[in-house]
Design an enzyme around this catalytic site. Sequence first.
Site, mmCIF file in Angstrom:
data_model
loop_
_atom_site.group_PDB
_atom_site.id
_atom_site.type_symbol
_atom_site.label_atom_id
_atom_site.label_comp_id
_atom_site.label_asym_id
_atom_site.label_seq_id
_atom_site.Cartn_x
_atom_site.Cartn_y
_atom_site.Cartn_z
ATOM 1 N N ASP A 118 -23.452 8.379 42.694
ATOM 2 C CA ASP A 118 -23.879 6.994 42.848
ATOM 3 C C ASP A 118 -23.495 6.128 41.655
ATOM 4 O OD1 ASP A 118 -24.981 7.838 45.185
ATOM 5 O OD2 ASP A 118 -27.069 7.539 44.589
ATOM 6 N N ASP A 176 -24.848 10.437 54.841
ATOM 7 C CA ASP A 176 -25.092 10.882 53.465
ATOM 8 C C ASP A 176 -25.591 12.326 53.473
ATOM 9 O OD1 ASP A 176 -25.692 11.034 50.782
ATOM 10 O OD2 ASP A 176 -26.687 9.082 50.713
#
Length: 504
Positions: free
Chosen positions: A331, A270
């Site tokens: 997200d 990430d």
Amino acid sequence: MSRKSALRTLLPVVALLGMAALPAHAAPPTGGWIFDGGPDFPGFTRVQVHKDHGTYSGTVTSHWYGDLKMDDVRVDGDTLVFHLFNGNPRVTETDIVLKGDAKAVHMTGKLWYADFDIPAHAATKTALKALDFPTHPLPPRRVVKPLARAETPPMGWNSWNKFATDIDDKTVREIADAMVTSGLRDAGYVYINIDDGWQGARDTSGVLQPNAKFPDMKALADYVHAKGLKLGIYSSPGPKSCAGYEGSYGHIEQDARTFAAWGIDYLKYDLCSGEAFYHTPESVYAVYQQMAEAIAATRRPMIFSLCEYGRFDVGSWGRDVGGSLWRTTGDIEDKYETMAKIGFEKNGVPNHTGPGGWNDPDMLEVGNGGMSTDEYRTHMSLWAMMAAPLILGNDVRHMTPETLALLTNPEVIAIDQDAAGAQGLPAKKDGTREIWTKHLRDGSTAVGLFNRGEDVANVTVTWADLGLKPAKVRDVWAKSDLTPAATQTVTIPRHGAMLLRVTP
């Protein structure tokens, strides 16, 4: 001399004396200061200001982002006003104010979500130098062939959507047990992925240790493997993970060796704080390539999940850095509006998807309680039509029969896992009603009928308009056949979906 002449003679002298008595024009200080405490995020350590030919410039150093250059600098009396860019283009930059003198300053403002108001004291060059942020070279551009290849979209479970950082060894073991007893493993969900929150500190040799919630990561991997499952883990190329835990910055190869030694099968990587260092197409490519090469050097096959939020057309190069899947968006949330926006509008470039590499619209929210059953059915239908990775995000230890049925419907999973690897696309849009098609390996076609409206709606499909002449129409959610007709109208609830498999 007359009184008037004498006055004229004295006025310039008085004016000059008055000007000499006035203070010099105030200006922002220059120099270097070390912050006295402050919030963990952004973790500021020092600020340095320079003035060259009347122009101010400077940097603010952060544990998270390294040296951040002052942008859009302007002077307001004795105050310096500027912006800091942390590498996230979605964040609106706001004014940061630095005020004080050569001995001490105050810096106030906001970076990303964090407000701060922190003092700093003047420091020597030696003290400032001690706070230099380390930099590390990136490799020259190369293509990496992964040892693990995802022939179909990966399926499994991830801790983040339900547990965030509140995850531990015991919970992961219980999740593994539930994946088996519920039938999820046998339905194809085989990866158990620990997201952010497992990391501890590095030892004196720089080896990253798990925190106290994970006393023995190798033993945990062995437990998961014994269940016929695989274990995944999470890291970041930046100094910090998204939740503020230790990232892999400066320890790429070392962390890859650690993950391999533990028996890790899947790495979600990430960008997080790394976006301040790597925010060009070339640097983002290089930093993901760097970890892929480090994994390859361990000789342990791992699925490599690229999480850089769809930047720089990642699907066009994700395979070249060893990626098996790559996020196409920010997200997801357990809200219909967020899920629908991602699924209907942010599903990546279709020709990037296929055996070996997959567009990833983020994890599933099915069963987390924020949407209705009809909305979750739309969620699963869209992800199946997109050939998206199916990574569960709910607490599989405690599921309703309804949730389990949504997640394990074999005919829906078969559409997602179809060997052709095609990504479905909208064939017709009519206001809030949409019809999608996806070609399957056996010559049949998956057809998704969606109602994005706020009321029950009829959706009519004319097969000839889709280039289809069906001999069989299968409602895969109902697990029943429909009688084929040239034109068929079905009723779909608010935010609902019907998923069909049409055999020519």
